[in-house]
Design an enzyme around this catalytic site. Structure first.
Site, short mmCIF file in Angstrom:
data_model
loop_
_atom_site.label_atom_id
_atom_site.label_comp_id
_atom_site.label_asym_id
_atom_site.label_seq_id
_atom_site.Cartn_x
_atom_site.Cartn_y
_atom_site.Cartn_z
N ASP A 182 24.54 8.64 6.82
CA ASP A 182 24.23 7.27 7.68
C ASP A 182 25.00 6.97 8.78
O ASP A 182 24.53 6.37 9.80
CB ASP A 182 24.32 5.97 6.44
CG ASP A 182 23.00 6.25 5.47
OD1 ASP A 182 22.51 7.42 5.44
OD2 ASP A 182 23.18 5.53 4.56
N TYR A 187 23.76 8.73 11.79
CA TYR A 187 22.64 8.17 12.43
C TYR A 187 22.72 6.97 12.95
O TYR A 187 22.51 6.51 14.24
CB TYR A 187 21.55 8.10 11.29
CG TYR A 187 20.31 7.44 11.55
CD1 TYR A 187 19.22 8.23 12.02
CD2 TYR A 187 20.06 5.94 11.74
CE1 TYR A 187 18.09 7.78 12.35
CE2 TYR A 187 18.85 5.60 12.17
CZ TYR A 187 17.97 6.45 12.60
OH TYR A 187 16.76 5.82 13.15
N ASP A 188 23.52 6.16 12.50
CA ASP A 188 23.73 4.78 12.92
C ASP A 188 24.70 4.82 14.56
O ASP A 188 24.15 4.23 15.49
CB ASP A 188 24.89 4.01 12.17
CG ASP A 188 23.84 3.62 10.94
OD1 ASP A 188 22.81 3.92 10.96
OD2 ASP A 188 24.61 3.13 10.04
N ILE A 213 -13.05 -4.95 -0.20
CA ILE A 213 -13.37 -4.00 -1.16
C ILE A 213 -13.77 -4.57 -2.52
O ILE A 213 -13.20 -5.78 -2.82
CB ILE A 213 -12.39 -3.04 -1.23
CG1 ILE A 213 -12.62 -1.47 -1.94
CG2 ILE A 213 -10.97 -3.44 -1.99
CD1 ILE A 213 -11.66 -0.59 -1.57
N LYS A 273 -4.48 1.48 -5.57
CA LYS A 273 -4.39 0.49 -4.67
C LYS A 273 -3.27 -0.22 -4.51
O LYS A 273 -2.82 -0.85 -5.46
CB LYS A 273 -5.80 -0.58 -5.37
CG LYS A 273 -5.79 -1.74 -4.45
CD LYS A 273 -7.00 -2.84 -5.15
CE LYS A 273 -7.45 -3.77 -3.99
NZ LYS A 273 -6.38 -4.55 -3.37
N GLU A 301 -1.44 0.07 4.37
CA GLU A 301 -0.93 -0.97 3.72
C GLU A 301 0.82 -0.93 3.92
O GLU A 301 1.25 -0.14 3.84
CB GLU A 301 -1.05 -0.85 2.48
CG GLU A 301 -0.90 -1.99 1.41
CD GLU A 301 -2.36 -2.84 1.19
OE1 GLU A 301 -3.09 -2.56 2.01
OE2 GLU A 301 -1.95 -3.83 0.42
N LYS A 345 -13.29 6.33 -3.76
CA LYS A 345 -14.12 6.31 -2.62
C LYS A 345 -14.88 7.63 -2.48
O LYS A 345 -14.41 8.67 -2.86
CB LYS A 345 -13.06 6.49 -1.36
CG LYS A 345 -12.14 5.35 -1.24
CD LYS A 345 -11.41 5.64 -0.10
CE LYS A 345 -10.25 4.39 0.30
NZ LYS A 345 -9.09 4.57 1.08
N LYS A 389 -9.27 -2.50 -11.13
CA LYS A 389 -7.97 -3.07 -11.24
C LYS A 389 -7.32 -2.95 -12.56
O LYS A 389 -8.17 -2.24 -13.61
CB LYS A 389 -8.07 -4.27 -11.01
CG LYS A 389 -8.29 -4.96 -9.53
CD LYS A 389 -7.01 -5.62 -8.94
CE LYS A 389 -7.50 -6.90 -7.95
NZ LYS A 389 -6.48 -7.35 -7.95
N CYS A 395 35.04 -18.17 -19.06
CA CYS A 395 36.48 -18.32 -18.79
C CYS A 395 36.64 -19.89 -18.64
O CYS A 395 38.02 -20.25 -18.86
CB CYS A 395 36.81 -17.61 -17.59
SG CYS A 395 36.47 -18.40 -16.20
S1 IVH Z 1 -9.60 1.30 1.60
C1 IVH Z 1 -13.49 -0.33 3.00
N1 IVH Z 1 -7.60 2.31 0.13
O1 IVH Z 1 -7.40 -3.44 -0.61
C2 IVH Z 1 -12.37 -0.02 2.44
N2 IVH Z 1 -7.67 -0.30 0.71
O2 IVH Z 1 -9.44 -3.13 1.60
C3 IVH Z 1 -11.20 -0.23 3.18
N3 IVH Z 1 -5.99 -1.32 -0.49
O3 IVH Z 1 -6.29 -5.74 1.24
C4 IVH Z 1 -9.97 -0.41 2.45
N4 IVH Z 1 -5.01 0.07 -1.36
O4 IVH Z 1 -5.11 -3.63 1.93
C5 IVH Z 1 -8.33 1.01 0.82
N5 IVH Z 1 -6.03 2.94 -1.15
C6 IVH Z 1 -6.56 1.99 -0.62
C7 IVH Z 1 -6.08 0.55 -0.56
C8 IVH Z 1 -6.51 -0.41 -0.38
C9 IVH Z 1 -4.98 -1.04 -0.94
C10 IVH Z 1 -6.39 -2.93 -0.18
C11 IVH Z 1 -6.49 -3.31 1.36
C12 IVH Z 1 -7.20 -4.51 1.43
C13 IVH Z 1 -8.04 -4.42 0.18
C14 IVH Z 1 -9.25 -4.08 0.76
#
Ligand code: IVH
Length: 691
Positions: A32, A35-36, A82, A120, A181, A298, A322, A431
């Protein structure tokens, strides 16, 4: 000038390579400190020569001045939300798959739909715009149509490339908007919170708030100080680049462009496989280092995604499935306090055991008195506990209507809470010393210092910890036994332990005693930075310890330094300077240090100042004579940008004399005083600037 410009290019290159190895591959290539030092050097050159600044320089990660307000950003393509399935087990996957098949007008005999299953992430959604490969604009989601310009803050996130990576000779997409994210790892958060508490600052509540809260701060220094990371999961506007055929292919392409993409992603077919991914990732949750609150399914083919399209603000081709929340309700049986290594008093709720997020929780932290007051947690309360970012479970809040109240037969008598508000005890439970809370500090502290067993235990554990002296096998239980028996009162006592002493301890055989001693033995060979950190000076974390080691090079120099000298060091403010002076002024601390050194603890002195590139801080130079290629001013600039000082005349304090042709009296003076003399090659080597 040209020399400097080459140096700038070389520095940027190195810094990027090192940062990639560190942040993406988790496999650092250099210490480190190195790098610093390189970073600092680049910063200094850029400050002196703003004409060299480019938007993709690694120093731009530092962030600029605080903003008055965030500017609005109209998203070129809306940032969608989503649809969420909370249906437990397979239900969520089945209904999503059934819907997709129906929309696509598939018959039962058609092949299963191919999906990409991802996690997610539980952070903050952002959009990153790259103009011809350069990061130019970063925005939050906002209402989906308009977000906020948080470019400055996002630049401080090391995971976010400032430039799209492409093979030599090929060009990046002219317009590329990457979406993903910003998040925090749990271990990073815990480490951050530990330091925040030690400094008397408020800890972050959980990784999600940590990530979202940091990006929404007007002052980019806040984001910079927090261990934020990024995962890409899709794209927005793209021009001049042909998208791959599938979402999986898109993520691979983003990874190749240098964006971090989460490794937990899978191409699967049909509902059953989706449900299996959901269950498998659910079981892995505790082992995956960051929080995710579900998985995202997806449709993999981008052509099918286009066919499915959107419904209001949600795509029909994706769904979030979820997990049930990691929160539970339970009763507070008692509120006690714990004493940390600096005497900090932390209130802890003892709970009726409750099963949350895969473990049984019996304790939860209440952080500090401000938190206790804000939440007004009392004995007998029904509370919501969460196992989140912090390894330590926490009390989110109380359920006010379930508070135990006094019993009144007569309606006219108002019921009052059965238990009074919690107060920090006036004396330390370990103590008996006085507990005080300094003006303006969130934390109350035990004043017992060296007589308080809790503080002794904390100091020893800190000294031995991995990032300090790295003594393996010295855990909490063992330290408690050693301290209780009086075998160990200060870190120096560790070096006098014997096999006989250790093997009489509970659950300690001769073999483990020998292993522990070997590990203690090994720790004698250390670095000054680690040693300073290990001493546990209040407010001196790892980074500050490194800075102090680099600046002073020798422990003796640090020990004698006055507050006014310390304040000149980058990152050292009055609080740290006072803490350092106070620590070394304490005779007991000096004795412990002497004993440690006498026990053979050692490190290369002046480490960091001389033998590492760009690390000239604390060193002074005198230039004399004509150097073969460097002009006097260039040599001076190089030394100064690497943190060194250039003086006009030689004295006993001069570290080096750089001598060229026809050097005169200064060279003589150096020889007389025994000061090392360098030629240009020597100087270049020291600076890591090849000819
Ligand atoms: S895809 C049309 N993939 O979920 C879909 N969203 O998107 C576009 N999120 O607050 C988003 N993990 O931040 C997607 N692997 C992931 C995700 C994700 C988290 C969150 C995103 C947003 C919400 C809706």
């Amino acid at each position: 000038m040209e020399l400097l410009q080459n140096r700038v290019a070389a520095l940027r290159d190195k810094l990027e390579t090192y940062a990639r190895a560190y942040y993406e591959a988790d496999a650092p290539l250099v210490a480190d400190e190195v790098y610093d030092a390189l970073f600092h050097e680049l910063e200094t050159i850029e400050r002196a020569h703003p004409e060299f600044l480019t938007p993709d320089s690694p120093t731009r990660r530092v962030g600029g001045r605080p903003l008055e307000a965030f500017a609005p950003v109209a998203h070129r393509l809306p940032m969608l939300s989503i649809k969420t399935e909370t249906d437990v087990s397979a239900g969520g996957a089945e209904s999503f798959d059934a819907r997709a098949r129906k929309e696509l007008e598939y018959t039962p005999t058609d092949a299963p739909v191919e999906y990409l299953a991802e996690l997610k992430f539980d952070g903050l959604a952002v959009s990153l715009l790259y103009d011809n490969g350069i990061f130019v604009l970063g925005a939050t989601r906002g209402d989906g149509a308009t977000g906020e310009d948080v470019t400055q803050n996002l630049r401080t996130v090391r995971d976010i490339p400032l430039r799209v990576k492409v093979a030599a000779g090929s060009a990046p997409p002219p317009v590329l908007e990457v979406r993903g994210e910003v998040y925090m790892r749990r271990d990073d958060l815990a480490r951050y919170n530990e330091r925040a508490r030690a400094r008397g600052e408020k800890p972050l509540v959980n990784p999600r708030n940590g990530a979202a809260g940091s990006i929404r701060q007007l002052d980019p220094k806040i984001a910079k100080s927090r261990p934020l990371r990024f995962f890409a999961y899709g794209v927005g506007a793209v021009e001049g680049w042909e998208l791959p055929a599938t979402h999986a292919g898109l993520l691979d392409a983003l990874a190749a462009f240098g964006f971090p993409v989460c490794e937990y992603r899978e191409v699967v077919r049909g509902a059953e496989a989706l449900a299996e991914f959901h269950a498998r990732m659910g079981a892995e949750r505790a082992r995956i280092p960051f929080d995710f609150d579900g998985v995202v399914y997806k449709v993999n083919s981008l052509a099918l995604q286009a066919r499915l399209g959107f419904r209001s603000r949600e795509p029909r081709w994706a769904v979030a499935h979820k997990y049930p929340a990691e929160e539970a309700r339970t009763r507070v049986e008692a509120i006690e306090v714990q004493v940390g290594r600096t005497g900090a008093i932390t209130p802890v709720a003892r709970l009726e055991p409750v099963f949350v997020g895969g473990v049984t929780v019996t304790n939860a932290t209440l952080h500090n008195m401000d938190e206790v007051r804000r939440k007004d947690v009392r004995v007998g309360d029904l509370v919501i506990v969460r196992r989140a970012g912090d390894v330590i479970p926490e009390v989110v809040g109380i359920v006010p209507e379930k508070r135990p109240m006094t019993f009144a037969l007569d309606d006219s008598v108002e019921q009052t809470p059965l238990y009074p508000p919690f107060e920090i005890p006036g004396t330390c439970p370990e103590c008996g010393s006085r507990v005080v809370r300094a003006e303006g500090e969130a934390i109350a502290r035990c004043t017992g210092g060296l007589v308080c067993p809790a503080q002794i235990r904390g100091a020893i554990l800190h000294f031995a910890s991995r990032r300090a002296m790295g003594i393996d096998g010295l855990g909490e239980k063992l330290v408690e036994l050693l301290v209780r028996r009086g075998d160990v009162r200060t870190p120096a006592d560790l070096y006098t332990l014997t096999v006989q002493q250790l093997s009489t301890l509970e659950r300690m055989g001769e073999k483990s005693a020998r292993n522990l001693l070997a590990s203690i033995e090994k720790s004698r060979d250390t670095t000054l930075a680690r040693f300073i950190f290990a001493l546990g000076v209040p407010n001196v974390g790892e980074a500050t310890a490194r800075e102090l080691a680099r600046h002073f090079g020798r422990l003796s120099a640090l020990m004698e330094a006055g507050a006014e000298m310390l304040i000149d060091i980058p990152d050292v403010g009055p609080v740290v300077a006072d803490a350092v002076c106070g620590f070394f002024a304490e005779p007991h601390n000096r004795t412990v240090i002497e004993r440690l050194v006498a026990a053979g603890v050692h490190w290369p002195e002046s480490e960091g100042c001389v033998d590492q590139p760009g690390l000239l801080s604390g060193l002074s130079f005198v230039l004399t004579g004509a150097l073969p290629t460097l002009k006097r001013d260039d040599a001076k600039a190089l030394i100064e940008t690497a943190g060194g000082k250039v003086n006009a005349s030689v004295s006993r304090k001069t570290s080096y004399v750089v001598a060229g042709d026809e050097a005169g009296s200064k060279l003589e003076q150096a020889r007389k005083l025994g000061i090392p003399v360098l030629d240009e090659t020597g100087l270049r080597q020291m600076l890591d600037v090849p000819a």
